[in-house]
Design a protein around this motif. Structure first.
Motif, PDB file in Angstrom:
ATOM      1  N   GLY A  56     -29.470   0.057  13.793  1.00  0.00           N
ATOM      2  CA  GLY A  56     -28.189  -0.051  14.474  1.00  0.00           C
ATOM      3  C   GLY A  56     -28.337  -0.388  15.946  1.00  0.00           C
ATOM      4  N   GLU A  57     -29.385   0.139  16.590  1.00  0.00           N
ATOM      5  CA  GLU A  57     -29.617  -0.113  18.015  1.00  0.00           C
ATOM      6  C   GLU A  57     -30.174  -1.516  18.265  1.00  0.00           C
ATOM      7  N   GLU A  58     -31.160  -1.905  17.468  1.00  0.00           N
ATOM      8  CA  GLU A  58     -31.958  -3.078  17.793  1.00  0.00           C
ATOM      9  C   GLU A  58     -31.547  -4.333  17.032  1.00  0.00           C
ATOM     10  N   VAL A  59     -30.838  -4.189  15.914  1.00  0.00           N
ATOM     11  CA  VAL A  59     -30.473  -5.372  15.124  1.00  0.00           C
ATOM     12  C   VAL A  59     -28.957  -5.538  15.082  1.00  0.00           C
ATOM     13  N   SER A  60     -28.291  -4.651  14.339  1.00  0.00           N
ATOM     14  CA  SER A  60     -26.838  -4.754  14.190  1.00  0.00           C
ATOM     15  C   SER A  60     -26.301  -3.437  13.650  1.00  0.00           C
ATOM     16  N   PRO A  61     -25.136  -2.985  14.089  1.00  0.00           N
ATOM     17  CA  PRO A  61     -24.559  -1.752  13.539  1.00  0.00           C
ATOM     18  C   PRO A  61     -24.120  -1.896  12.083  1.00  0.00           C
ATOM     19  N   HIS A  62     -24.039  -3.143  11.584  1.00  0.00           N
ATOM     20  CA  HIS A  62     -23.685  -3.373  10.182  1.00  0.00           C
ATOM     21  C   HIS A  62     -24.881  -3.144   9.260  1.00  0.00           C
ATOM     22  N   LEU A  63     -26.093  -3.417   9.773  1.00  0.00           N
ATOM     23  CA  LEU A  63     -27.275  -3.436   8.919  1.00  0.00           C
ATOM     24  C   LEU A  63     -27.611  -2.089   8.268  1.00  0.00           C
ATOM     25  N   PRO A  64     -27.507  -0.940   8.952  1.00  0.00           N
ATOM     26  CA  PRO A  64     -27.842   0.324   8.285  1.00  0.00           C
ATOM     27  C   PRO A  64     -27.052   0.549   6.990  1.00  0.00           C
ATOM     28  N   PHE A  65     -25.776   0.159   6.993  1.00  0.00           N
ATOM     29  CA  PHE A  65     -24.966   0.359   5.789  1.00  0.00           C
ATOM     30  C   PHE A  65     -25.395  -0.597   4.672  1.00  0.00           C
ATOM     31  N   TRP A  66     -25.780  -1.828   5.040  1.00  0.00           N
ATOM     32  CA  TRP A  66     -26.297  -2.749   4.018  1.00  0.00           C
ATOM     33  C   TRP A  66     -27.590  -2.209   3.395  1.00  0.00           C
ATOM     34  N   VAL A  67     -28.479  -1.678   4.231  1.00  0.00           N
ATOM     35  CA  VAL A  67     -29.738  -1.119   3.721  1.00  0.00           C
ATOM     36  C   VAL A  67     -29.451   0.091   2.830  1.00  0.00           C
ATOM     37  N   GLY A  68     -28.514   0.940   3.250  1.00  0.00           N
ATOM     38  CA  GLY A  68     -28.146   2.093   2.432  1.00  0.00           C
ATOM     39  C   GLY A  68     -27.579   1.673   1.085  1.00  0.00           C
ATOM     40  N   ALA A  69     -26.703   0.659   1.091  1.00  0.00           N
ATOM     41  CA  ALA A  69     -26.129   0.170  -0.166  1.00  0.00           C
ATOM     42  C   ALA A  69     -27.224  -0.392  -1.077  1.00  0.00           C
ATOM     43  N   GLY A  70     -28.179  -1.124  -0.481  1.00  0.00           N
ATOM     44  CA  GLY A  70     -29.277  -1.676  -1.275  1.00  0.00           C
ATOM     45  C   GLY A  70     -30.136  -0.593  -1.901  1.00  0.00           C
ATOM     46  N   ALA A  71     -30.382   0.489  -1.153  1.00  0.00           N
ATOM     47  CA  ALA A  71     -31.184   1.602  -1.677  1.00  0.00           C
ATOM     48  C   ALA A  71     -30.478   2.261  -2.862  1.00  0.00           C
ATOM     49  N   VAL A  72     -29.161   2.414  -2.780  1.00  0.00           N
ATOM     50  CA  VAL A  72     -28.408   3.042  -3.876  1.00  0.00           C
ATOM     51  C   VAL A  72     -28.419   2.144  -5.106  1.00  0.00           C
ATOM     52  N   VAL A  73     -28.298   0.824  -4.913  1.00  0.00           N
ATOM     53  CA  VAL A  73     -28.390  -0.107  -6.048  1.00  0.00           C
ATOM     54  C   VAL A  73     -29.770  -0.017  -6.692  1.00  0.00           C
ATOM     55  N   LEU A  74     -30.806   0.079  -5.865  1.00  0.00           N
ATOM     56  CA  LEU A  74     -32.167   0.225  -6.400  1.00  0.00           C
ATOM     57  C   LEU A  74     -32.309   1.532  -7.176  1.00  0.00           C
ATOM     58  N   ALA A  75     -31.624   2.588  -6.737  1.00  0.00           N
ATOM     59  CA  ALA A  75     -31.622   3.848  -7.480  1.00  0.00           C
ATOM     60  C   ALA A  75     -31.045   3.645  -8.872  1.00  0.00           C
ATOM     61  N   MET A  76     -29.984   2.845  -8.981  1.00  0.00           N
ATOM     62  CA  MET A  76     -29.402   2.537 -10.292  1.00  0.00           C
ATOM     63  C   MET A  76     -30.400   1.808 -11.175  1.00  0.00           C
ATOM     64  N   VAL A  77     -31.143   0.879 -10.589  1.00  0.00           N
ATOM     65  CA  VAL A  77     -32.139   0.120 -11.354  1.00  0.00           C
ATOM     66  C   VAL A  77     -33.224   1.049 -11.892  1.00  0.00           C
ATOM     67  N   VAL A  78     -33.712   1.951 -11.039  1.00  0.00           N
ATOM     68  CA  VAL A  78     -34.764   2.890 -11.448  1.00  0.00           C
ATOM     69  C   VAL A  78     -34.268   3.793 -12.581  1.00  0.00           C
ATOM     70  N   LEU A  79     -33.056   4.322 -12.431  1.00  0.00           N
ATOM     71  CA  LEU A  79     -32.521   5.225 -13.445  1.00  0.00           C
ATOM     72  C   LEU A  79     -32.305   4.501 -14.767  1.00  0.00           C
ATOM     73  N   TYR A  80     -31.789   3.292 -14.700  1.00  0.00           N
ATOM     74  CA  TYR A  80     -31.547   2.538 -15.943  1.00  0.00           C
ATOM     75  C   TYR A  80     -32.869   2.177 -16.616  1.00  0.00           C
ATOM     76  N   ALA A  81     -33.871   1.806 -15.809  1.00  0.00           N
ATOM     77  CA  ALA A  81     -35.175   1.448 -16.375  1.00  0.00           C
ATOM     78  C   ALA A  81     -35.841   2.645 -17.049  1.00  0.00           C
ATOM     79  N   GLY A  82     -35.590   3.866 -16.542  1.00  0.00           N
ATOM     80  CA  GLY A  82     -36.218   5.055 -17.109  1.00  0.00           C
ATOM     81  C   GLY A  82     -35.346   5.812 -18.089  1.00  0.00           C
ATOM     82  N   ARG A  83     -34.255   5.182 -18.531  1.00  0.00           N
ATOM     83  CA  ARG A  83     -33.294   5.886 -19.398  1.00  0.00           C
ATOM     84  C   ARG A  83     -33.912   6.371 -20.695  1.00  0.00           C
TER      85      ARG A  83
END
Length: 402
Positions: free
Chosen positions: A347-374
């Protein structure tokens, strides 16, 4: 579920106070930064030190509890929290606060893992009902933490730290008098058992899912106060609404979704909803109304996820519940430790929008991991076996791995 013996309510009340510590500092992040001349990433270390120490310390909770008993472990954790929170409030630098937040995290680790196992073991009803009771305590604590932090933080940013110390003294006294002496387990737990527990693919899948989900969770919690740019009381009320919705959905909505759709589909749905909200926050970071609405609505999805993931941990593998809780918490808190500092830096060095994009990407990756291990978690919705069968199975697995 609500007709529980007094010791269960004593531990539940102490859990409420312990979980207040997660959101308590949220409303005072910006006031601390302004008063002490610190950057968002520096102040975010209040979360990072707390979560990192808490995660690492989870490894020793089972070993400590099995040697001195659950009650003494709970009391030791509460006493350490009192010391850590009080000393944090006396500091005049961000580094000093960060250091004693780490001490606070050590106390919370001893308390939280032991509290969950104690409630599950002592409560009347099924494991699922006991976990809902635990999540209710978590939700109330998370909801009231920002509110208390906002009210006391409006007087001084030191107020919330001293407030927790006083409340924890009360929790210590209640636990001392209302919880009977708990004997040590027959077999002391080894420090390596949580690591061995992660060899179960089912438990590892849930733990990695929680790590990635926590990345989004703590991005929301630690970074949002900075683009909001509001005072301690407004931020406290916003996160109070978030925590209140979290508490309601964890107790009321999660069991109904689980009964209708099953555990894994319900978790995946909650993760998808949370990822969408983070993406909206990334698109409209400059809009305070959008951020406020998304923060509050996020509580709905987080409450569902918290309850169902915690229950999944208890059922994922045939091992002792305290060991499962310690192993799972060790992994998931890594996400909570990294996310606040990374979000502040981005947020300080790149953009205040980017932390939320990274957080959203991490949550999507969590869905992928859970579905793969179902495939390793297909048993989660099976009928709960009798307690004797669970204990026998856990003992057999422990002996086979010794």
């Amino acid at each position: 579920m609500w007709r529980q013996p007094k010791p269960v309510w004593a531990v539940a009340f102490a859990s409420v106070i312990a979980f207040m510590g997660i959101g308590l500092v949220d409303p005072i992040l910006k006031p601390i930064a302004d008063d002490l001349g610190a950057s968002p990433s520096q102040v975010s270390l209040l979360f990072t030190s707390y979560m990192a120490v808490m995660g690492v310390a989870m490894i020793v909770t089972g070993a400590v509890s099995s040697r001195i008993g659950a009650k003494r472990t709970l009391l030791a954790g509460l006493a350490i929290i009192v010391v850590g929170s009080a000393l944090a409030g006396l500091q005049d630098s961000v580094n000093g606060i960060v250091m004693f937040r780490a001490v606070w995290g050590l106390g919370n680790a001893l308390f939280v893992a032991t509290a969950l196992a104690t409630i599950v073991r002592s409560a009347r009803g099924s494991t699922a009902q006991a976990i809902i009771l635990y999540e209710a305590a978590l939700g109330v604590g998370i909801a009231t933490g920002p509110l208390v932090g906002g009210v006391l933080g409006n007087i001084s940013w030191r107020g919330p730290f001293f407030g927790v110390a006083v409340l924890m003294v009360l929790a210590f006294l209640l636990t001392s008098f209302m919880l009977p002496e708990t004997p040590t387990t027959g077999r002391p737990t080894s420090l390596t058992e949580p690591f061995r527990a992660l060899r179960h693919r089912s438990l590892l899948t849930v733990a990695i899912t929680a790590l990635l989900y926590n990345f989004g969770f703590f991005t929301l919690l630690a970074f949002t106060p900075f683009p909001l740019g509001l005072g301690a009381i407004p931020v406290g009320f916003i996160f109070f609404g978030w925590g209140l919705l979290l508490a309601i959905s964890s107790v009321v909505v999660a069991p109904r979704l689980q009964a209708r759709f099953g555990t894994l589909p319900s978790i995946l749905g909650a993760l998808a909803g949370f990822a969408v909200l983070l993406a909206i926050m990334a698109l409209f970071t400059d809009s305070k109304p959008v951020l406020i609405v998304c923060v509050i609505l996020a509580g709905f999805f987080l409450g569902i996820n918290n309850t169902l993931v915690t229950e999944s941990v208890m059922k994922a593998a045939p091992i002792e519940r305290g060991v499962a809780s310690a192993a799972y918490s060790f992994v998931r808190f890594l996400g909570g430790a990294v996310a606040p500092y990374l979000a502040g830096k981005l947020g300080e060095e790149v953009s205040p929008h980017l932390p939320f994009w990274v957080g959203a990407g991490a949550v999507v990756l969590a869905m992928v991991v859970l579905y793969a291990g179902r495939g390793h978690l297909s048993h989660l919705d099976d009928e709960e076996p009798a307690e004797e069968e669970l204990l026998e199975e856990a003992e057999a697995v422990s002996l086979s791995e010794a």
